[in-house]
Structure formats: structure tokens, C-alpha cells
Design an enzyme around this catalytic site. Structure first.
Site, short mmCIF file in Angstrom:
data_model
loop_
_atom_site.label_atom_id
_atom_site.label_comp_id
_atom_site.label_asym_id
_atom_site.label_seq_id
_atom_site.Cartn_x
_atom_site.Cartn_y
_atom_site.Cartn_z
N ILE A 242 0.90 -1.15 0.00
CA ILE A 242 0.00 0.00 0.00
C ILE A 242 0.94 1.20 0.00
CG2 ILE A 242 -1.76 1.30 1.24
CD1 ILE A 242 -2.76 -1.28 2.44
N PRO A 243 1.07 1.89 -1.13
CA PRO A 243 2.21 2.80 -1.33
C PRO A 243 2.04 4.18 -0.69
CG PRO A 243 0.87 2.75 -3.30
CD PRO A 243 0.27 1.73 -2.35
N CYS A 244 2.08 4.23 0.63
CA CYS A 244 1.99 5.52 1.32
C CYS A 244 3.21 6.38 1.04
CB CYS A 244 1.80 5.32 2.82
SG CYS A 244 3.04 4.30 3.63
N HIS A 245 4.29 5.77 0.55
CA HIS A 245 5.50 6.54 0.20
C HIS A 245 5.29 7.41 -1.02
CE1 HIS A 245 5.70 2.65 -1.94
NE2 HIS A 245 6.19 3.38 -2.93
N ARG A 246 4.18 7.21 -1.76
CA ARG A 246 3.91 8.02 -2.95
C ARG A 246 3.10 9.28 -2.63
NH1 ARG A 246 2.03 2.82 -6.58
NH2 ARG A 246 4.01 1.68 -6.41
#
Length: 280
Positions: A242-246
Site C-alpha cells: 500500500i504505497p503511502c510513500h507516494r
């Protein structure tokens, strides 16, 4: 020192010293390798050259990407939220814990967990028979501390260590970043309806692209809920998948990340390069 650890140390060093533009010799010396050997190892495990990775680590990159993709991201997020209760992107199928599963506290559920290496450092992975329920980078918290939290979420479940099973998840995660594979992994996450909605929205952000908290809030139909979106992003239980880094700030600032802004920049730069074969 393993190659994975060397690559993590090298990427961290470049991220922390990007303003001084360290040379190949500088980075190689930091990980105690000759420049030739370091270049070969880095290309093998990172899938790009040290020079290209350093080029991606610029302070203005986030601002440029955010401006360039502004309208596209709004459209992409809205398209992704117009479907049914399940949402698929190229990589991940997300399913929320059902009310019945929550009420039962995980009775009869076996949760396998393990610690595995990645180019970004060691990660803790846990999964139920329905999918991955937790991924965290180690460092700020130990595996034992994470297990305590999982025990609270699944008080009647059975925890079983199985590094081989979770290593598959780590390997698939790495190969996706490296090769762009599209076979999905299932996620089995526990959160409020709003949190799950935000996590589904994150899955619509293409690899190598970024969105702001306000863009996600607008796409969800809550334009004044940027802070609530930020809290949901911060509570993401499955790092990277789940790409919270984006997600970054509207100003272009990198914003917070549970495992530090340096690691967030490293992952963003990695994904940016993975999406453009001309940059390898």
C-alpha cells in the site's frame, strides 16, 4: 555484510548526501568495496546504476512530478474509486477484514510471520490465509513489538514464525520493483471504512508517480479532509504494497514517513527509475 545491506547503506548515504553529489568512489568507500565491484553489485541488486539513482534523488523532483501529474492523478484516483468494493491495480488486491472476522478476534486464523531482507533494509512480514496483513521496516520497532500489536488485532489467532513463507512476499515485492511483474498479491487489512478507502486510493497512484494529501481528499469527495487523509496514510499497516510513500505535501515537500524521510526518498527514486527503462 550482505549485498542487501550494502545496497541499503549505499542508497541511504546517497540520499543523505545528495546535495554534495558524492562520487562513485565516495559511495564505494562508504560500503568498503572497490568502485568497480560496488558498481557491479549495485547494478545487480538495485537494477540501475549508482549515477542514475543519485540523479533521481534531487530536492526538486517531487515538485516537478507533482506539477506534471496534477490533473492526471485526479483522474486516475477518481477512476479507481468508481468501481465496486474491490479495487485492483497492477500489483495488489486489497480486502478488508469483515465485521465477523473482527468480532471473532481471529479465532481459527493462523498468522505466519517472518523477518526478511530487502534492498531497503529488513522487513517484518505477517500474513493470514487471505493475504498479507502487516509489513513494516525494522529499525524504529523490533519484531517483538510488532508481534504485540498483531496480537492485539488478532487476539484469538495463532502466530507461527515461517521465514520461508514470508520470504516469498519479500522476493515478490523486490521483483515487482525490479521487473514490473503484475501477478497480484492479496492484502488482508484491518481498518475503519475511511482508512480502507484511503488505502484503496493509494493503490491508484502509479509506480513512480506522486500525489498530495489534498488530491486524495478531493478524489474521495472530502476536500477538507487532508489531515484525516494524512492520519489514514500514516496508519497504513502494509508498507510499500500500500504505497503511502507516494504521498507528499501539496507544496512538494516530501512529508512524513513512519520509517524516516530518507527511506521514503530512496523508495521514490527507486520506483521512478524502475518505470523508465531508458534510465537504467
Amino acid at each position: 555484510m550482505s549485498d542487501y545491506i550494502r545496497i541499503e547503506k549505499a542508497m541511504t548515504y546517497m540520499s543523505e548526501h545528495v546535495s554534495s553529489q558524492p562520487t562513485l568512489e565516495d559511495v564505494a568507500a562508504h560500503v568498503h568495496l572497490s568502485p568497480f565491484h560496488f558498481h557491479r553489485v549495485f547494478c545487480k541488486w538495485a537494477g540501475t546504476t549508482p549515477k542514475r539513482f543519485l540523479q533521481a534523488l534531487t530536492l526538486e523532483r517531487s515538485k516537478r512530478m507533482l506539477k506534471r501529474e496534477d490533473s492526471l492523478m485526479d483522474v486516475s484516483l477518481r477512476m479507481g474509486l468508481s468501481g465496486g468494493s474491490r479495487l485492483y491495480d497492477h500489483f495488489v488486491k486489497l480486502e478488508a477484514v469483515t465485521p465477523g472476522e473482527y468480532k471473532n478476534g481471529g479465532r481459527g486464523v493462523t498468522i505466519q510471520y517472518g523477518v526478511n531482507e530487502t534492498p531497503f533494509g529488513k522487513i517484518f512480514v505477517a500474513m493470514t490465509p487471505r493475504g498479507v496483513c502487516r509489513i513494516e521496516f525494522l529499525g524504529s520497532r523490533s519484531a517483538d513489538e510488532i508481534l504485540v500489536d498483531i496480537g492485539k488485532d488478532w487476539p484469538k489467532g495463532s502466530l507461527v514464525q515461517n521465514d520461508n513463507a514470508t520470504n516469498y512476499v519479500a522476493n515478490v515485492l523486490f521483483s515487482r520493483l525490479k521487473d514490473g511483474q503484475s501477478n497480484p498479491l492479496s492484502l488482508h487489512v484491518m481498518g475503519t471504512n475511511f482508512q480502507v478507502a484511503v488505502w484503496r486510493a493509494l493503490l491508484r497512484i502509479p509506480s513512480g508517480q506522486l500525489a498530495s494529501y489534498s488530491q486524495i481528499a478531493n478524489a474521495l469527495g472530502y476536500p477538507k479532509a487532508s489531515r484525516a487523509v494524512g492520519n489514514a496514510v500514516g496508519s497504513n499497516p502494509v508498507a510499500m504494497l500500500i504505497p503511502c510513500h507516494r504521498v507528499i505535501q501539496k507544496s512538494g515537500a516530501i512529508g512524513g514517513y513512519r520509517w524516516g524521510s530518507t527511506k521514503k526518498e530512496m523508495i521514490q527514486a527507486w520506483e521512478l527509475l524502475r518505470g523508465d527503462p531508458l534510465k537504467l
